[in-house]
Design a protein around this motif. Structure first.
Motif, PDB file in Angstrom:
ATOM      1  N   ALA A 256      20.573 -19.499  79.233  1.00 58.62           N
ATOM      2  CA  ALA A 256      20.527 -18.093  79.634  1.00 58.62           C
ATOM      3  C   ALA A 256      21.269 -17.836  80.951  1.00 58.62           C
ATOM      4  O   ALA A 256      21.407 -16.694  81.362  1.00 58.62           O
ATOM      5  CB  ALA A 256      19.079 -17.639  79.755  1.00 58.62           C
TER       6      ALA A 256
ATOM      7  N   GLY B  93      25.822 -14.827  76.036  1.00 59.05           N
ATOM      8  CA  GLY B  93      25.800 -13.394  76.290  1.00 59.05           C
ATOM      9  C   GLY B  93      24.793 -12.651  75.437  1.00 59.05           C
ATOM     10  O   GLY B  93      24.908 -11.444  75.250  1.00 59.05           O
ATOM     11  N   SER B  94      23.802 -13.352  74.910  1.00 59.38           N
ATOM     12  CA  SER B  94      22.808 -12.705  74.058  1.00 59.38           C
ATOM     13  C   SER B  94      21.945 -11.748  74.874  1.00 59.38           C
ATOM     14  O   SER B  94      21.857 -11.832  76.096  1.00 59.38           O
ATOM     15  CB  SER B  94      21.914 -13.758  73.388  1.00 59.38           C
ATOM     16  OG  SER B  94      21.065 -14.347  74.342  1.00 59.38           O
ATOM     17  N   LYS B  95      21.330 -10.829  74.182  1.00 62.59           N
ATOM     18  CA  LYS B  95      20.446  -9.853  74.828  1.00 62.59           C
ATOM     19  C   LYS B  95      19.254 -10.544  75.485  1.00 62.59           C
ATOM     20  O   LYS B  95      18.824 -10.158  76.558  1.00 62.59           O
ATOM     21  CB  LYS B  95      19.948  -8.815  73.810  1.00 62.59           C
ATOM     22  CG  LYS B  95      20.979  -7.795  73.469  1.00 62.59           C
ATOM     23  CD  LYS B  95      21.267  -6.943  74.691  1.00 62.59           C
ATOM     24  CE  LYS B  95      22.292  -5.870  74.357  1.00 62.59           C
ATOM     25  NZ  LYS B  95      22.755  -5.181  75.542  1.00 62.59           N
TER      26      LYS B  95
ATOM     27  N   GLU C  97      24.117 -17.208  83.622  1.00 60.13           N
ATOM     28  CA  GLU C  97      25.358 -16.442  83.542  1.00 60.13           C
ATOM     29  C   GLU C  97      26.550 -17.387  83.493  1.00 60.13           C
ATOM     30  O   GLU C  97      26.609 -18.369  84.218  1.00 60.13           O
ATOM     31  CB  GLU C  97      25.478 -15.522  84.751  1.00 60.13           C
ATOM     32  CG  GLU C  97      26.489 -14.446  84.571  1.00 60.13           C
ATOM     33  CD  GLU C  97      25.989 -13.106  85.070  1.00 60.13           C
ATOM     34  OE1 GLU C  97      26.540 -12.118  84.623  1.00 60.13           O
ATOM     35  OE2 GLU C  97      25.069 -13.075  85.881  1.00 60.13           O
TER      36      GLU C  97
ATOM     37  N   ARG D  74      17.617 -12.892  82.701  1.00 65.73           N
ATOM     38  CA  ARG D  74      18.270 -12.782  84.013  1.00 65.73           C
ATOM     39  C   ARG D  74      17.774 -11.550  84.768  1.00 65.73           C
ATOM     40  O   ARG D  74      17.565 -11.599  85.979  1.00 65.73           O
ATOM     41  CB  ARG D  74      19.792 -12.761  83.847  1.00 65.73           C
ATOM     42  CG  ARG D  74      20.370 -14.112  83.456  1.00 65.73           C
ATOM     43  CD  ARG D  74      21.878 -14.155  83.581  1.00 65.73           C
ATOM     44  NE  ARG D  74      22.566 -13.156  82.782  1.00 65.73           N
ATOM     45  CZ  ARG D  74      23.007 -13.340  81.535  1.00 65.73           C
ATOM     46  NH1 ARG D  74      22.839 -14.517  80.941  1.00 65.73           N
ATOM     47  NH2 ARG D  74      23.622 -12.373  80.888  1.00 65.73           N
ATOM     48  N   SER D  75      17.546 -10.459  84.048  1.00 60.84           N
ATOM     49  CA  SER D  75      17.033  -9.234  84.681  1.00 60.84           C
ATOM     50  C   SER D  75      15.619  -9.436  85.221  1.00 60.84           C
ATOM     51  O   SER D  75      15.286  -8.973  86.313  1.00 60.84           O
ATOM     52  CB  SER D  75      17.038  -8.071  83.686  1.00 60.84           C
ATOM     53  OG  SER D  75      18.342  -7.748  83.324  1.00 60.84           O
TER      54      SER D  75
ATOM     55  N   GLU E 159      20.266 -11.868  78.760  1.00 61.98           N
ATOM     56  CA  GLU E 159      20.402 -10.749  79.691  1.00 61.98           C
ATOM     57  C   GLU E 159      19.036 -10.322  80.229  1.00 61.98           C
ATOM     58  O   GLU E 159      18.872 -10.079  81.419  1.00 61.98           O
ATOM     59  CB  GLU E 159      21.017  -9.561  78.943  1.00 61.98           C
ATOM     60  CG  GLU E 159      22.340  -9.104  79.465  1.00 61.98           C
ATOM     61  CD  GLU E 159      22.868  -7.967  78.613  1.00 61.98           C
ATOM     62  OE1 GLU E 159      22.428  -6.812  78.809  1.00 61.98           O
ATOM     63  OE2 GLU E 159      23.712  -8.255  77.752  1.00 61.98           O
ATOM     64  N   VAL E 160      18.065 -10.218  79.333  1.00 62.62           N
ATOM     65  CA  VAL E 160      16.710  -9.818  79.715  1.00 62.62           C
ATOM     66  C   VAL E 160      16.104 -10.851  80.676  1.00 62.62           C
ATOM     67  O   VAL E 160      15.517 -10.488  81.700  1.00 62.62           O
ATOM     68  CB  VAL E 160      15.810  -9.624  78.473  1.00 62.62           C
ATOM     69  CG1 VAL E 160      14.345  -9.491  78.868  1.00 62.62           C
ATOM     70  CG2 VAL E 160      16.272  -8.419  77.676  1.00 62.62           C
TER      71      VAL E 160
END
Length: 151
Positions: A97, A104-106, A99, A112-113, A109-110
């Motif tokens: 996960a 680049g999966s959702k 970067e 990392r957020s 992204e979640v």
């Protein structure tokens, strides 16, 4: 994010030391006294406090009137700084996960957020919150419990 027992005790002690700072003396508190407040062994608590002392968050003093106290004002110490020295990474995420590595999966992204949000909250919250309330030791336990949530 999951806090270990080591972090729970570390944060409880920091709450006690913040109250000690507020009471106007920032006197050294002996490990035995801190251990009895946390209901843990003195030996274990020494292991918990050592990384905080090495990091400059706490100041230690040997001898009959020795112990631990805060080395800086509580508002200058973030929860993130304390937890990094107690836990290591604030919120590790899987390698896939990261970067630049991941696909680049959702989900990546979640994750990392979430990590960014947790880091932001902990960086902008001082250890002062650990001593809010009526000054009783069980209040610090409530503050630690409020920080404990699982993802």
């Amino acid at each position: 994010m999951r806090l270990t027992t080591k972090s729970q005790y570390g944060l409880r002690v920091l709450g006690d030391l913040v109250r000690n700072w507020r009471d106007g003396g920032n006197a050294y508190l002996q490990v035995g006294e801190l251990a009895s407040r946390c209901d843990t062994s003195q030996k274990y608590l020494e292991q918990v406090l050592l990384p905080l002392s090495h990091a400059g968050i706490l100041e230690s003093k040997r001898g009959q009137r020795g112990g631990y106290r805060l080395n800086r004002a509580p508002e200058e110490i973030s929860l993130a700084e304390a937890l990094r020295h107690l836990e290591g990474l604030l919120m590790p995420i899987p390698k896939w996960a990261e970067e630049g590595i991941g696909d680049g999966s959702k989900l990546a992204e979640v994750l990392r957020s979430v990590r960014t949000a947790i880091r932001g909250i902990l960086e902008n919250t001082s250890i002062d919150v650990l001593a809010d309330g009526d000054g009783k030791p069980e209040r610090t336990g409530e503050a630690v419990q409020a920080l404990m949530y699982y993802i």
